[in-house]
Design a protein around this motif. Sequence first.
Motif, PDB file in Angstrom:
ATOM      1  N   LYS A 241       0.684  -1.114   0.024  1.00 36.36           N
ATOM      2  CA  LYS A 241       0.152  -0.032  -0.124  1.00 36.36           C
ATOM      3  C   LYS A 241       0.792   1.109   0.111  1.00 36.36           C
ATOM      4  O   LYS A 241       2.008   1.375   0.695  1.00 36.36           O
ATOM      5  N   SER A 242       0.566   2.359  -0.622  1.00 42.47           N
ATOM      6  CA  SER A 242       1.140   3.365  -0.954  1.00 42.47           C
ATOM      7  C   SER A 242       1.385   4.098   0.570  1.00 42.47           C
ATOM      8  O   SER A 242       2.371   4.600   1.031  1.00 42.47           O
TER       9      SER A 242
ATOM     10  N   GLY B  17       2.846   7.447  -4.699  1.00 45.39           N
ATOM     11  CA  GLY B  17       1.838   7.078  -5.910  1.00 45.39           C
ATOM     12  C   GLY B  17       2.436   7.736  -6.992  1.00 45.39           C
ATOM     13  O   GLY B  17       2.703   7.301  -8.140  1.00 45.39           O
TER      14      GLY B  17
ATOM     15  N   LYS C 173      -0.910  -1.365 -10.455  1.00 45.67           N
ATOM     16  CA  LYS C 173      -1.840  -0.974  -9.667  1.00 45.67           C
ATOM     17  C   LYS C 173      -3.006  -1.903  -9.485  1.00 45.67           C
ATOM     18  O   LYS C 173      -3.531  -2.432 -10.387  1.00 45.67           O
TER      19      LYS C 173
ATOM     20  N   TYR D 228      -7.581   0.377  -4.714  1.00 45.16           N
ATOM     21  CA  TYR D 228      -7.788   1.860  -4.300  1.00 45.16           C
ATOM     22  C   TYR D 228      -8.284   1.913  -2.853  1.00 45.16           C
ATOM     23  O   TYR D 228      -8.181   3.113  -2.400  1.00 45.16           O
TER      24      TYR D 228
ATOM     25  N   THR E  65      -3.985   3.298  -2.322  1.00 46.17           N
ATOM     26  CA  THR E  65      -3.675   2.506  -3.448  1.00 46.17           C
ATOM     27  C   THR E  65      -2.650   1.510  -3.159  1.00 46.17           C
ATOM     28  O   THR E  65      -1.810   1.563  -2.399  1.00 46.17           O
TER      29      THR E  65
ATOM     30  N   TRP F 111      -0.243  -1.722  -4.643  1.00 51.19           N
ATOM     31  CA  TRP F 111       0.435  -2.158  -5.806  1.00 51.19           C
ATOM     32  C   TRP F 111       0.942  -3.571  -5.623  1.00 51.19           C
ATOM     33  O   TRP F 111       1.002  -4.334  -4.695  1.00 51.19           O
TER      34      TRP F 111
END
Length: 73
Positions: free
Chosen positions: A27-28, A43, A60, A63, A67, A69
């Motif tokens: 996760k960002s 991001g 990606k 959300y 976000t 990944w």
Amino acid sequence: MAPDLTSKQQRILEYLRNNAATKTYFKSRLIGQELGMTAKEVGSNITALQEGDYDVDIEKWGYSSSTTWKVDI
């Protein structure tokens, strides 16, 4: 390290390389917490890693609550 990357992008790439062997999804927000960046900074910088020719495949994935990944080495 790739010379065409900014220092933030290099730090993100190094983080992903070091952790992708034991983990697939990132996760960002959590990357940012580890590296002292905001989720938005992660991001925007990770996009350059997606488009470049590096030894990681970044997609990606989702959300919800930051976000997510999917990373493969």
